[in-house]
Motif scaffolding. Structure first.
Motif, PDB file in Angstrom:
ATOM      1  N   LEU A   1       2.203   2.532  -7.583  1.00 35.93           N
ATOM      2  CA  LEU A   1       1.641   1.644  -8.598  1.00 35.93           C
ATOM      3  C   LEU A   1       1.020   0.393  -7.989  1.00 35.93           C
ATOM      4  N   THR A   2       1.715  -0.236  -7.054  1.00 34.48           N
ATOM      5  CA  THR A   2       1.184  -1.487  -6.496  1.00 34.48           C
ATOM      6  C   THR A   2      -0.109  -1.259  -5.727  1.00 34.48           C
ATOM      7  N   SER A   3      -0.247  -0.104  -5.084  1.00 34.52           N
ATOM      8  CA  SER A   3      -1.455   0.170  -4.304  1.00 34.52           C
ATOM      9  C   SER A   3      -2.691   0.277  -5.185  1.00 34.52           C
ATOM     10  N   MET A   4      -2.503   0.550  -6.481  1.00 30.68           N
ATOM     11  CA  MET A   4      -3.628   0.686  -7.398  1.00 30.68           C
ATOM     12  C   MET A   4      -4.341  -0.635  -7.639  1.00 30.68           C
ATOM     13  N   PHE A   5      -3.717  -1.749  -7.295  1.00 28.68           N
ATOM     14  CA  PHE A   5      -4.326  -3.058  -7.527  1.00 28.68           C
ATOM     15  C   PHE A   5      -4.789  -3.720  -6.227  1.00 28.68           C
ATOM     16  N   LEU A   6      -4.744  -3.001  -5.132  1.00 25.35           N
ATOM     17  CA  LEU A   6      -5.183  -3.539  -3.837  1.00 25.35           C
ATOM     18  C   LEU A   6      -6.531  -2.927  -3.462  1.00 25.35           C
ATOM     19  N   HIS A   7      -7.382  -3.727  -2.805  1.00 22.70           N
ATOM     20  CA  HIS A   7      -8.687  -3.237  -2.373  1.00 22.70           C
ATOM     21  C   HIS A   7      -9.012  -3.776  -0.986  1.00 22.70           C
ATOM     22  N   GLY A   8      -9.830  -3.004  -0.283  1.00 21.25           N
ATOM     23  CA  GLY A   8     -10.103  -3.313   1.110  1.00 21.25           C
ATOM     24  C   GLY A   8     -11.290  -4.217   1.358  1.00 21.25           C
TER      25      GLY A   8
ATOM     26  N   ALA B   1       0.838  -1.194   0.000  1.00 23.56           N
ATOM     27  CA  ALA B   1       0.000   0.000   0.000  1.00 23.56           C
ATOM     28  C   ALA B   1       0.874   1.244   0.000  1.00 23.56           C
ATOM     29  N   MET B   2       0.315   2.342  -0.478  1.00 22.60           N
ATOM     30  CA  MET B   2       1.057   3.604  -0.476  1.00 22.60           C
ATOM     31  C   MET B   2       0.816   4.338   0.833  1.00 22.60           C
ATOM     32  N   VAL B   3       1.895   4.719   1.505  1.00 15.43           N
ATOM     33  CA  VAL B   3       1.824   5.519   2.723  1.00 15.43           C
ATOM     34  C   VAL B   3       2.402   6.892   2.391  1.00 15.43           C
ATOM     35  N   PRO B   4       1.584   7.935   2.367  1.00 17.84           N
ATOM     36  CA  PRO B   4       2.073   9.254   1.941  1.00 17.84           C
ATOM     37  C   PRO B   4       3.340   9.713   2.651  1.00 17.84           C
TER      38      PRO B   4
END
Length: 230
Positions: free
Chosen positions: A72-79, A46-49
């Motif tokens: 980029l990787t966070s764009m394919f993860l969902h909660g 996940a992306m952590v700002p």
């Protein structure tokens, strides 16, 4: 408002959009297969700002790149199921028509560029946030912005719940998307930096992605607008 279909796409299954939907669904199925380990998996990708912000001051190239790759990787993860299904519904409804106007290679590049722009908008609003950010909605917001440019006279068949009644109506695309953007902008302003840092919906990612799509879409148009059949 829940979109069901639009009247602009010449065909519904386009190559790049279909692959993107399949990749997102495959990633979510993999998340489900991890069981309790999914927490560590999401934390890693996940992306952590705050981590992206801090990486700008790192002297080691490897250490600086790892947080950046999570954009980029966070764009394919969902909660959760509703998160991924809602995002994929919007991508399915709006993405095919946008890909038709751009062509598959440009559309794929545009999708990822929109996701990056959305992530940067989130970082700009909450640079010190340590709440992980996941989901494809920022990239999809860019697709909505492009759809607004390409098909303002399109019509979106929509499920509109009114109290206990459910109506299926056609809404002009320009009205549907302006209303959608107004909701994102209002929620982002209401939440402010504190809201972005506390988690929940990444409103400013939606705002940033949509504005990016508005700006870039005219430069990427390739195919002419399809004529409506009688």
């Amino acid at each position: 408002m829940i979109p069901l279909r639009d009247n602009a796409a010449p065909r519904r299954l386009t190559p790049a959009n279909t692959i993107l939907i399949a990749a997102n669904l495959a990633a979510f199925i993999y998340e489900l297969s991890l069981g309790p380990r999914v927490v560590d998996f999401v934390s890693r990708f996940a992306m952590v700002p705050a981590e992206v912000t801090n990486s700008l001051s790192m002297h080691s190239l490897g250490a600086a790149l790892r947080p950046a790759t999570t954009i980029l990787t966070s764009m394919f993860l969902h909660g959760g199921a509703w998160h991924v299904l809602g995002n994929m519904l919007y991508l399915f409804i709006f993405g095919a028509a946008v890909e038709y106007r751009m062509g598959a290679p440009r559309y794929a590049a545009f999708y990822f560029a929109s996701g990056i722009a959305a992530a940067l908008a989130t970082i700009l609003i909450a640079p010190e946030s340590r709440v992980p950010v996941i989901g494809a909605s920022g990239a999809i917001a860019g697709v909505l912005g492009a759809y607004f440019i390409f098909y303002p006279r399109g019509r979106i068949t929509t499920i509109l719940p009114i109290f206990i009644f459910i109506q299926v109506i056609e809404i002009p695309a320009v009205i549907y998307l302006l209303l959608w953007f107004a909701i994102q902008l209002y929620a982002g302003i209401a939440a402010g930096q504190q809201g972005a840092a506390m988690g929940g919906v990444a409103w400013w990612a939606h705002v940033g992605g949509f504005l990016f799509g508005l700006a870039l879409a005219p430069l990427l148009a390739k195919n002419p607008k399809p004529r409506k059949s009688r």
